[in-house]
Design an enzyme around this catalytic site. Structure first.
Site, PDB file in Angstrom:
ATOM      1  N   ARG A  63      27.194  20.897  42.472  1.00 44.30           N
ATOM      2  CA  ARG A  63      28.548  21.129  40.942  1.00 44.30           C
ATOM      3  C   ARG A  63      28.946  20.313  39.648  1.00 44.30           C
ATOM      4  NH1 ARG A  63      34.426  23.598  42.962  1.00 44.30           N
ATOM      5  NH2 ARG A  63      34.327  24.491  40.760  1.00 44.30           N
ATOM      6  N   GLN A  93      44.421  24.085  37.008  1.00 47.69           N
ATOM      7  CA  GLN A  93      43.840  24.264  38.131  1.00 47.69           C
ATOM      8  C   GLN A  93      42.002  23.879  38.487  1.00 47.69           C
ATOM      9  OE1 GLN A  93      45.271  28.415  40.575  1.00 47.69           O
ATOM     10  NE2 GLN A  93      44.672  28.295  38.182  1.00 47.69           N
ATOM     11  N   VAL A  95      38.790  21.956  37.760  1.00 42.41           N
ATOM     12  CA  VAL A  95      38.237  20.567  38.094  1.00 42.41           C
ATOM     13  C   VAL A  95      37.724  20.124  37.482  1.00 42.41           C
ATOM     14  CG1 VAL A  95      39.092  20.898  40.880  1.00 42.41           C
ATOM     15  CG2 VAL A  95      36.858  21.282  40.178  1.00 42.41           C
ATOM     16  N   HIS A 111      44.429  20.235  40.627  1.00 42.03           N
ATOM     17  CA  HIS A 111      43.552  20.508  42.105  1.00 42.03           C
ATOM     18  C   HIS A 111      42.302  19.165  41.903  1.00 42.03           C
ATOM     19  CE1 HIS A 111      44.652  25.008  43.035  1.00 42.03           C
ATOM     20  NE2 HIS A 111      45.339  24.272  43.145  1.00 42.03           N
ATOM     21  N   GLY A 183      43.195  32.594  31.769  1.00 43.37           N
ATOM     22  CA  GLY A 183      41.528  33.113  32.988  1.00 43.37           C
ATOM     23  C   GLY A 183      42.119  32.558  34.685  1.00 43.37           C
ATOM     24  N   THR A 184      43.175  33.356  34.913  1.00 45.74           N
ATOM     25  CA  THR A 184      43.451  32.950  36.426  1.00 45.74           C
ATOM     26  C   THR A 184      43.529  34.468  36.862  1.00 45.74           C
ATOM     27  OG1 THR A 184      44.962  31.436  37.691  1.00 45.74           O
ATOM     28  CG2 THR A 184      46.061  32.853  35.594  1.00 45.74           C
ATOM     29  N   ASN A 206      43.321  37.421  30.333  1.00 47.44           N
ATOM     30  CA  ASN A 206      42.600  37.343  31.319  1.00 47.44           C
ATOM     31  C   ASN A 206      41.145  38.243  30.978  1.00 47.44           C
ATOM     32  OD1 ASN A 206      43.076  35.535  33.086  1.00 47.44           O
ATOM     33  ND2 ASN A 206      44.114  36.691  34.387  1.00 47.44           N
TER      34      ASN A 206
END
Length: 243
Positions: A63, A93, A95, A111, A183-184, A206
């Site tokens: 990743r 949210q 990372v 997160h 985008g969630t 979205n």
């Protein structure tokens, strides 16, 4: 130029905002996706990560390498522009570090952070970058342990220490303020319920309509890829913030 306004602007984002940069998302991954090749309940689970130490670090190394090959998109740069113009607060949210690479001054990563490591034994945390984890050399810089080093990402069944700060900020919104969600899926953090209860003007951007979050929970809705609708979204937010 920072525009003087009493309104607060909070931007809340999920993985959809980074999908346009080429990062795979957990819930929409295809057969060739990195997420499709690993079981999240094994590589993202705090209750068993130590038992699967090698596999966990293999997954997160891949990743990080993936992240190092992509760049911020229009939506990330728009968020940074809002930060400059309206002192917008960015809560994500995600990372990844694409907001920071786009020039953001401050981002609340609820997160965790993919390019950092944390030692669960002594609590040390340090920047790690985009490289592979090598247990032969990559020890905790504080206590020198290896087996307690994990990616500084919040796993399933692991406490999320920044949630309290996030809820405090969201609960501070008033009817004069603006909350934008981009985008969630709303499945980890219920942004639809948050928007429905929130007195602020709420905006959802979205890819398409879905059960979660529901379009009906928001004051304004724009559908499409985050980078593509960025100009239209900017027009809307500008009108709301400068009204």
């Amino acid at each position: 130029m920072t525009i003087q306004t009493k309104r607060q602007l909070i931007l809340f984002t999920g993985s959809g905002i980074s999908a346009d940069s080429g990062l795979d998302t957990f819930r929409t991954s295809g057969g060739q996706s990195l997420w499709a090749k690993y079981d999240p309940e094994v590589v993202c689970n705090f209750e068993c990560w130590e038992e699967n130490f090698v596999l966990v670090h293999e997954f997160y190394s891949r990743r990080r390498e993936e992240l190092g090959k992509v760049s911020p998109n229009n939506a990330h740069y728009l968020a940074v522009d809002w930060e400059k113009r309206y002192n917008a607060e960015l809560i994500t949210q995600n990372v990844d570090d694409l907001f920071e690479r786009a020039g953001a001054r401050y981002v609340m990563h609820v997160h965790g952070f993919l390019t950092a490591m944390r030692c669960v034994s002594c609590g040390a945390q340090w920047y790690f970058g985009y490289k592979k984890f090598d247990p032969a050399t990559d020890r905790c810089p504080k206590c020198a342990r290896v087996e307690s080093v994990k990616p500084s990402v919040v796993f399933f069944n692991e406490p999320a220490p920044r949630y309290a700060e996030m809820w405090k900020r969201l609960e501070s919104l008033t009817e004069d303020d603006v909350l934008v969600a981009i985008g969630t899926s709303g499945l980890v953090l219920p942004i639809g319920q948050i928007a429905r209860r929130c007195p602020a003007t709420t905006v959802l951007s979205n890819l398409e309509s879905a059960d979660s979050p529901s379009d009906e929970d928001f004051t304004h809705v724009l559908h499409g890829r985050a980078s593509a609708v960025a100009p239209e979204l900017d027009q809307l937010v500008t009108a709301l913030m400068e009204a």
